[in-house]
Design a protein around this motif. Sequence first.
Motif, PDB file in Angstrom:
ATOM      1  N   ASP A  12       0.815  -1.215   0.000  1.00 39.10           N
ATOM      2  CA  ASP A  12       0.000   0.000   0.000  1.00 39.10           C
ATOM      3  C   ASP A  12       0.853   1.272   0.000  1.00 39.10           C
ATOM      4  OD1 ASP A  12      -2.357  -1.467   0.047  1.00 39.10           O
ATOM      5  OD2 ASP A  12      -2.494  -1.417   2.245  1.00 39.10           O
ATOM      6  N   VAL A  13       2.140   1.150   0.328  1.00 38.79           N
ATOM      7  CA  VAL A  13       3.038   2.303   0.375  1.00 38.79           C
ATOM      8  C   VAL A  13       3.614   2.489  -1.028  1.00 38.79           C
ATOM      9  CG1 VAL A  13       5.044   3.356   1.468  1.00 38.79           C
ATOM     10  CG2 VAL A  13       3.596   1.785   2.782  1.00 38.79           C
ATOM     11  N   PRO A  14       3.281   3.605  -1.691  1.00 39.71           N
ATOM     12  CA  PRO A  14       3.732   3.788  -3.069  1.00 39.71           C
ATOM     13  C   PRO A  14       5.248   3.968  -3.178  1.00 39.71           C
ATOM     14  CG  PRO A  14       2.665   5.776  -2.280  1.00 39.71           C
ATOM     15  CD  PRO A  14       2.504   4.748  -1.203  1.00 39.71           C
ATOM     16  N   GLU A  15       5.791   3.631  -4.336  1.00 37.03           N
ATOM     17  CA  GLU A  15       7.221   3.822  -4.589  1.00 37.03           C
ATOM     18  C   GLU A  15       7.576   5.308  -4.530  1.00 37.03           C
ATOM     19  OE1 GLU A  15       9.683   1.572  -4.826  1.00 37.03           O
ATOM     20  OE2 GLU A  15       8.199   0.018  -4.437  1.00 37.03           O
ATOM     21  N   LEU A  16       6.720   6.150  -5.075  1.00 33.20           N
ATOM     22  CA  LEU A  16       6.868   7.605  -4.986  1.00 33.20           C
ATOM     23  C   LEU A  16       5.609   8.132  -4.325  1.00 33.20           C
ATOM     24  CD1 LEU A  16       8.316   8.576  -8.469  1.00 33.20           C
ATOM     25  CD2 LEU A  16       9.500   8.585  -6.277  1.00 33.20           C
ATOM     26  N   ILE A 102       8.110   2.059  13.595  1.00 30.92           N
ATOM     27  CA  ILE A 102       7.313   1.027  12.932  1.00 30.92           C
ATOM     28  C   ILE A 102       8.146  -0.242  12.785  1.00 30.92           C
ATOM     29  CG2 ILE A 102       5.847   2.619  11.637  1.00 30.92           C
ATOM     30  CD1 ILE A 102       7.710   1.994   9.194  1.00 30.92           C
ATOM     31  N   VAL A 103       7.471  -1.329  12.490  1.00 28.03           N
ATOM     32  CA  VAL A 103       8.111  -2.603  12.170  1.00 28.03           C
ATOM     33  C   VAL A 103       7.384  -3.172  10.960  1.00 28.03           C
ATOM     34  CG1 VAL A 103       8.403  -4.993  12.949  1.00 28.03           C
ATOM     35  CG2 VAL A 103       8.863  -3.125  14.523  1.00 28.03           C
ATOM     36  N   VAL A 104       8.161  -3.783  10.063  1.00 27.43           N
ATOM     37  CA  VAL A 104       7.572  -4.488   8.933  1.00 27.43           C
ATOM     38  C   VAL A 104       7.778  -5.967   9.169  1.00 27.43           C
ATOM     39  CG1 VAL A 104       7.644  -4.870   6.447  1.00 27.43           C
ATOM     40  CG2 VAL A 104       8.025  -2.565   7.365  1.00 27.43           C
ATOM     41  N   ASP A 105       6.683  -6.732   9.127  1.00 27.59           N
ATOM     42  CA  ASP A 105       6.739  -8.172   9.343  1.00 27.59           C
ATOM     43  C   ASP A 105       5.826  -8.850   8.329  1.00 27.59           C
ATOM     44  OD1 ASP A 105       7.541 -10.541  10.855  1.00 27.59           O
ATOM     45  OD2 ASP A 105       5.463 -10.569  11.580  1.00 27.59           O
ATOM     46  N   SER A 106       6.392  -9.765   7.569  1.00 28.18           N
ATOM     47  CA  SER A 106       5.628 -10.528   6.567  1.00 28.18           C
ATOM     48  C   SER A 106       4.813  -9.632   5.642  1.00 28.18           C
ATOM     49  CB  SER A 106       4.712 -11.544   7.254  1.00 28.18           C
ATOM     50  OG  SER A 106       5.469 -12.438   8.021  1.00 28.18           O
ATOM     51  N   GLY A 107       5.407  -8.503   5.218  1.00 28.99           N
ATOM     52  CA  GLY A 107       4.748  -7.620   4.275  1.00 28.99           C
ATOM     53  C   GLY A 107       3.715  -6.687   4.869  1.00 28.99           C
ATOM     54  N   THR A 108       3.629  -6.622   6.203  1.00 26.24           N
ATOM     55  CA  THR A 108       2.674  -5.743   6.873  1.00 26.24           C
ATOM     56  C   THR A 108       3.432  -4.738   7.732  1.00 26.24           C
ATOM     57  OG1 THR A 108       1.015  -7.497   6.918  1.00 26.24           O
ATOM     58  CG2 THR A 108       0.690  -5.666   8.440  1.00 26.24           C
ATOM     59  N   VAL A 109       2.986  -3.476   7.698  1.00 24.97           N
ATOM     60  CA  VAL A 109       3.602  -2.411   8.488  1.00 24.97           C
ATOM     61  C   VAL A 109       2.807  -2.253   9.780  1.00 24.97           C
ATOM     62  CG1 VAL A 109       4.328   0.002   8.539  1.00 24.97           C
ATOM     63  CG2 VAL A 109       4.281  -1.240   6.352  1.00 24.97           C
TER      64      VAL A 109
END
Length: 138
Positions: A12-16, A102-109
């Motif tokens: 969901d987080v865009p590249e730009l 934040i933490v990113v785990d298994s593709g989730t923020v």
Amino acid sequence: MVDGTEIASLDDVPELGSYLFTAEDMFTNEEEVILVRCDDDPGVEAWVNNCPHESQRFDRGDGAAMRDGEIICPKHGSLFDSCTGECDNGEAAGTTLPTVEIVVDSGTVYLTDDDYTYLHEGPIDSDEGPGSTSHLSF
């Protein structure tokens, strides 16, 4: 298992641009926070959605302006490194964006910052009226 609140999928987080959400700080003030892509691990960072120079919002609802891994202040054009939050040019030179953990785990923020509580996706609800608690009248 991550000890935090799910914010969004990493997809969901865009590249730009940015992913905008609202959180409540430890003083019960609502704050807008942005997630932006970063080349450093874990691939995304979270920052309070304001330029520290003049409290300008980076993301006004359609994503923060970005170029070459930097967040652009819409007022003066100062550039903030998306990984460190540091600015070394323009009116905001020498400032650093307030970080939100934040933490990113298994593709989730996940929001893991003890100073913030996740409220909702998107900007602060503007239909609540003035945020002032002043009782002055003129």
